[in-house]
Design a protein around this motif. Structure first.
Motif, PDB file in Angstrom:
ATOM      1  N   CYS A   1       5.375 -46.725  39.041  1.00 26.19           N
ATOM      2  CA  CYS A   1       6.296 -46.153  40.026  1.00 26.19           C
ATOM      3  C   CYS A   1       7.698 -46.128  39.439  1.00 26.19           C
ATOM      4  O   CYS A   1       8.153 -47.105  38.868  1.00 26.19           O
ATOM      5  CB  CYS A   1       6.278 -46.964  41.317  1.00 26.19           C
ATOM      6  SG  CYS A   1       7.384 -46.263  42.567  1.00 26.19           S
TER       7      CYS A   1
ATOM      8  N   CYS B   1      12.519 -45.982  42.190  1.00 24.56           N
ATOM      9  CA  CYS B   1      13.815 -46.634  42.403  1.00 24.56           C
ATOM     10  C   CYS B   1      14.178 -47.448  41.170  1.00 24.56           C
ATOM     11  O   CYS B   1      13.386 -47.565  40.242  1.00 24.56           O
ATOM     12  CB  CYS B   1      13.784 -47.501  43.661  1.00 24.56           C
ATOM     13  SG  CYS B   1      13.210 -49.190  43.392  1.00 24.56           S
TER      14      CYS B   1
ATOM     15  N   GLY C   1      12.741 -50.993  39.926  1.00 28.54           N
ATOM     16  CA  GLY C   1      11.691 -50.831  38.922  1.00 28.54           C
ATOM     17  C   GLY C   1      12.274 -50.178  37.703  1.00 28.54           C
ATOM     18  O   GLY C   1      13.464 -50.374  37.459  1.00 28.54           O
TER      19      GLY C   1
ATOM     20  N   CYS D   1       8.137 -49.924  37.966  1.00 28.63           N
ATOM     21  CA  CYS D   1       7.113 -50.952  38.098  1.00 28.63           C
ATOM     22  C   CYS D   1       5.756 -50.441  37.616  1.00 28.63           C
ATOM     23  O   CYS D   1       5.464 -49.256  37.722  1.00 28.63           O
ATOM     24  CB  CYS D   1       7.011 -51.376  39.555  1.00 28.63           C
ATOM     25  SG  CYS D   1       8.568 -52.036  40.203  1.00 28.63           S
TER      26      CYS D   1
ATOM     27  N   GLY E   1       4.813 -53.921  43.244  1.00 26.42           N
ATOM     28  CA  GLY E   1       6.102 -53.526  42.701  1.00 26.42           C
ATOM     29  C   GLY E   1       7.176 -54.459  43.244  1.00 26.42           C
ATOM     30  O   GLY E   1       6.917 -55.258  44.158  1.00 26.42           O
ATOM     31  N   VAL E   2       8.400 -54.352  42.725  1.00 20.22           N
ATOM     32  CA  VAL E   2       9.481 -55.242  43.168  1.00 20.22           C
ATOM     33  C   VAL E   2       9.675 -55.158  44.676  1.00 20.22           C
ATOM     34  O   VAL E   2       9.883 -56.147  45.362  1.00 20.22           O
ATOM     35  CB  VAL E   2      10.802 -54.906  42.420  1.00 20.22           C
ATOM     36  CG1 VAL E   2      11.948 -55.789  42.913  1.00 20.22           C
ATOM     37  CG2 VAL E   2      10.612 -55.061  40.910  1.00 20.22           C
ATOM     38  N   CYS E   3       9.536 -53.955  45.237  1.00 17.62           N
ATOM     39  CA  CYS E   3       9.714 -53.775  46.678  1.00 17.62           C
ATOM     40  C   CYS E   3       8.520 -54.282  47.474  1.00 17.62           C
ATOM     41  O   CYS E   3       8.599 -54.403  48.694  1.00 17.62           O
ATOM     42  CB  CYS E   3       9.944 -52.301  46.998  1.00 17.62           C
ATOM     43  SG  CYS E   3       8.531 -51.247  46.631  1.00 17.62           S
TER      44      CYS E   3
ATOM     45  N   ILE F   1       1.511 -46.969  45.858  1.00 16.17           N
ATOM     46  CA  ILE F   1       2.110 -46.322  44.682  1.00 16.17           C
ATOM     47  C   ILE F   1       1.302 -45.088  44.276  1.00 16.17           C
ATOM     48  O   ILE F   1       1.858 -44.015  44.022  1.00 16.17           O
ATOM     49  CB  ILE F   1       2.253 -47.345  43.528  1.00 16.17           C
ATOM     50  CG1 ILE F   1       3.377 -48.329  43.882  1.00 16.17           C
ATOM     51  CG2 ILE F   1       2.523 -46.661  42.197  1.00 16.17           C
ATOM     52  CD1 ILE F   1       3.559 -49.472  42.910  1.00 16.17           C
TER      53      ILE F   1
ATOM     54  N   ARG G   1       1.799 -42.335  46.884  1.00 13.22           N
ATOM     55  CA  ARG G   1       3.138 -41.743  46.776  1.00 13.22           C
ATOM     56  C   ARG G   1       3.200 -40.797  45.584  1.00 13.22           C
ATOM     57  O   ARG G   1       3.736 -39.695  45.676  1.00 13.22           O
ATOM     58  CB  ARG G   1       4.197 -42.847  46.602  1.00 13.22           C
ATOM     59  CG  ARG G   1       4.600 -43.503  47.897  1.00 13.22           C
ATOM     60  CD  ARG G   1       5.935 -44.214  47.787  1.00 13.22           C
ATOM     61  NE  ARG G   1       6.003 -45.195  46.729  1.00 13.22           N
ATOM     62  CZ  ARG G   1       6.636 -46.374  46.844  1.00 13.22           C
ATOM     63  NH1 ARG G   1       7.229 -46.700  47.981  1.00 13.22           N
ATOM     64  NH2 ARG G   1       6.682 -47.207  45.827  1.00 13.22           N
TER      65      ARG G   1
ATOM     66  N   MET H   1      11.674 -45.027  48.496  1.00 14.35           N
ATOM     67  CA  MET H   1      11.401 -46.451  48.736  1.00 14.35           C
ATOM     68  C   MET H   1      11.654 -46.788  50.212  1.00 14.35           C
ATOM     69  O   MET H   1      12.658 -46.389  50.787  1.00 14.35           O
ATOM     70  CB  MET H   1      12.324 -47.298  47.834  1.00 14.35           C
ATOM     71  CG  MET H   1      11.931 -48.767  47.670  1.00 14.35           C
ATOM     72  SD  MET H   1      11.601 -49.761  49.118  1.00 14.35           S
ATOM     73  CE  MET H   1      13.134 -50.664  49.259  1.00 14.35           C
TER      74      MET H   1
HETATM   75 FE1  SF4 Z   1       9.043 -50.541  41.911  1.00 15.69          FE
HETATM   76 FE2  SF4 Z   1       8.993 -50.208  44.598  1.00 15.69          FE
HETATM   77 FE3  SF4 Z   1      11.017 -49.223  43.132  1.00 15.69          FE
HETATM   78 FE4  SF4 Z   1       8.591 -48.132  42.921  1.00 15.69          FE
HETATM   79  S1  SF4 Z   1       9.885 -48.143  44.756  1.00 15.69           S
HETATM   80  S2  SF4 Z   1       9.993 -48.611  41.269  1.00 15.69           S
HETATM   81  S3  SF4 Z   1       7.284 -49.936  43.183  1.00 15.69           S
HETATM   82  S4  SF4 Z   1      10.464 -51.358  43.388  1.00 15.69           S
END
Ligand code: SF4
Ligand code: FE2
Length: 620
Positions: A48, A51, A54, A56, A65-67, A74, A77, A195
């Motif tokens: 992903c 954002c 990441g 990620c 992922g970080v979120c 993922i 999306r 996100m």
């Molecule tokens: Fe990572 Fe979530 Fe950002 Fe995607 S939206 S890059 S999964 S933190």
């Protein structure tokens, strides 16, 4: 390293691949080799980049992922954005067609005109516009306004849903996937995948379906219908296909891309006597125009212009060393064509401000300058003829003959004006069903091996095959677009083809013209009083590559038509999304995807589906 034999099914391509190697021209096959193996995370959809917390990657020891987004979210999306890209491509092409119709209606463009007034009036009536007592321009203006509105946010549903069987519309309403506005669904897809918005994979997949339905039943359908209004509704006629359509003693111009708005004008300029005498002055016998990819399909369907080849033939056409000019609009044009052209005397010219290529000359086309710009281009091509190095020219000989031009209007006319005889043939089992084979080439496959063999296997089983886009060139080169190919069909299909004098594989146009197939499915379902998902139909894209092809597959499934793909999109990292695509969608929209790289097994898969649909209708 793959041998030339493993790269393509075709002698013309093989000869040019050999020449490309000698001339030092790199092709998509070479670059694929450099890119292999591909990133596993990307291939399964598990990266992903939405954002900057990441990017990620989902791994065993890092499942979120970080979120906090998991694999399902993922993947869904990523798929949503993928098909939104494809839907945007077809639909923005449709918008350009509306702008053309609008400017003709206002009398602002003298470069274009309405060629099929009867179709304009028919469609206006179909969409509820009162036409009595109004002039053609007035109707065209109202129709273009209605189509512009189909792209916006104020409609509850796009206009062409009048073609959708009631049962299907009800189903879409219940699922909340009725397409409201083309731009709206695409923008909402981008919003949902930001996100922190839609974090439920099935819900995201439903909006993917809605976005693609807006493409099929609006963006693409509008592109097709307006192109018919402006340039004429296709009728069956002869044409030719393969690199042999390039002529050694002529100035050769290739048009590549998708929208007939540019290529139709180039054709006019090519036929201009002044241009022809200019070419003769330069020592050429004349000017030869041939098409590539979908704009080639558009010109072939309406004007019988020969097709030099499909997606993977575009670089190889330049390798003949006999192409003076390649004119492009947008979509599916490899940036490598500029480099390939530079190895010879081939000039590449771009025409759309939204599709420029570094190193290519830009000659922008709009509604007010198209004829002038087209003449300028043809002149450039003629001048290029003297720069051709004849010692480097090699043209594979012997184009294949083919029949093109099967619009729904033409099909119905061949049937005597109603779908009745087709339905009778289906009921009697002479035609057991129909399958649309559409889409692309992809260098991961032996070029056209899947496209051609699937078509051959299906006609043997009395399944009528409909083709569009890059599959046209494949089946055309295999001789399947000639009436004689009926001899390769099963007894029932053979009988029908002989009686009507048509091939067992019908060419229905470009990729946006898949909308013709949707419309035909709607006509058949309405005639029988059933849903599209009850019909013995299937879709297939054996060698697909693009976001647009994924959008087509998705609107096909969401419309109720089982769709085979040679390989899955980048979704296999999510079990939820994969299961939904392969089976879960069945209970929601009455169809799903099937994945099978082998065309013989794929034919089996499609046959089984058609058999079960026939059973459902009480047919043997
Ligand atoms: Fe990572 Fe979530 Fe950002 Fe995607 S939206 S890059 S999964 S933190
Ligand atoms: Fe296309």
């Amino acid at each position: 390293k793959k041998s030339i034999e493993e790269k393509t099914l075709w002698p013309d391509a093989a000869r040019m691949l050999d020449k490309a190697e000698k001339d030092g021209v790199e092709t998509a096959w070479d670059r694929l080799e450099q890119q292999t193996p591909h990133c596993k995370f990307c291939q399964t959809g598990l990266t992903c980049r939405n954002c900057t917390m990441g990017p990620c990657q989902i791994r065993k020891n890092a499942p979120l992922g970080v979120c906090g987004a998991d694999a399902d979210v993922i993947v869904a999306r990523n798929f949503g954005r993928f098909v939104a890209g494809g839907s945007a491509g077809h639909s923005d092409h449709g918008r350009d067609c509306i702008e053309a119709l609008h400017s003709v209606a206002l009398g602002k463009s003298t470069d274009y005109s309405i060629k099929d007034e009867a179709k304009l009036l028919r469609i206006a009536r179909e969409l509820g516009i009162a036409v009595e007592g109004k002039g053609v321009s007035e109707v065209a203006l109202e129709l273009s306004d209605l189509f512009f509105a189909d792209f916006g946010s104020r409609q509850h549903e796009v206009s062409f849903l009048v073609r959708v069987p009631e049962k299907r519309k009800k189903l879409w309403n219940e699922l909340g996937i009725t397409p409201r506005g083309v731009d709206r669904e695409i923008a909402e897809m981008m919003h949902r995948t930001h996100m922190g918005c839609d974090n439920d994979a099935p819900n995201l997949m439903l909006h993917s379906a809605r976005t693609c339905l807006a493409d099929g039943w609006a963006g693409s359908m509008i592109a097709t219908e307006i192109s018919d209004i402006l340039f004429g509704t296709p009728k069956p006629g002869k044409s030719k296909v393969n690199l042999g359509v390039i002529q050694e003693d002529m100035v050769n111009i290739l048009v590549h891309g998708h929208n007939p708005i540019v290529s139709e004008k180039v054709l006019e300029a090519v036929n201009d006597p002044e241009m022809i005498s200019l070419a003769r002055e330069k020592g050429a016998k004349g000017i030869n125009l041939a098409g590539l990819c979908c704009t080639g399909n558009e010109l072939m369907m309406r004007q019988g212009i020969p097709l030099a080849g499909n997606h993977l033939m575009t670089e190889l056409a330049i390798v003949t060393g006999a192409v003076e000019l390649i004119v492009v609009d947008y979509q599916c044009i490899m940036p490598s064509l500029v480099t390939a052209g530079n190895c010879y005397h081939t000039k590449m010219v771009t025409t759309a401000d939204k599709a420029r290529f570094t190193g290519a000359e830009h000659v922008p086309f709009d509604m007010h300058n198209a004829s002038h710009q087209a003449r300028k281009l043809v002149q450039t091509a003629v001048e290029g003829f003297s720069r051709r190095d004849s010692s480097r020219v090699e043209i594979p000989q012997g184009p294949m003959e083919m029949i093109t031009g099967f619009s729904n209007e033409a099909i119905l006319e061949a049937l005597g004006g109603t779908p009745g005889p087709l339905i009778e043939a289906i009921k009697a089992g002479k035609i057991r069903g129909a399958a649309a084979i559409v889409g692309c080439n992809n260098p991961k496959y032996r070029q056209d091996y899947g496209n051609v063999n699937l078509a051959k296997e299906l006609i043997k089983r009395d399944i009528l095959v409909l083709v569009t886009g890059c599959v046209t060139s494949a089946v055309g080169k295999a001789g399947l677009l000639m009436p004689e190919a009926a001899d390769e069909a099963g007894a029932g299909l053979h009988e029908i083809c002989k009686a009507l004098g048509v091939p067992p594989v019908l060419h229905m146009g470009s990729c946006v013209d898949n909308a013709r197939i949707l419309q035909l499915a709607g006509i058949l379902a309405n005639e029988l009083g059933v849903d599209i998902s009850d019909l013995p139909l299937a879709g297939s894209s054996p060698e697909w590559y693009s976001e647009k092809a994924a959008a087509i597959g998705t609107y096909c499934v969401a419309s109720g038509i089982f769709t085979h793909l040679g390989h899955p999109p980048n979704i296999t990292g999510s079990e939820t999304v994969t299961n939904l695509a392969l089976s879960g969608l069945e209970s929601l929209v009455g169809a799903s995807f099937g994945i099978e790289p082998d065309p013989f097994k794929a034919a089996e898969m499609i046959d089984e589906r058609i058999t079960s649909k026939r059973k459902g209708l009480g047919l043997s």
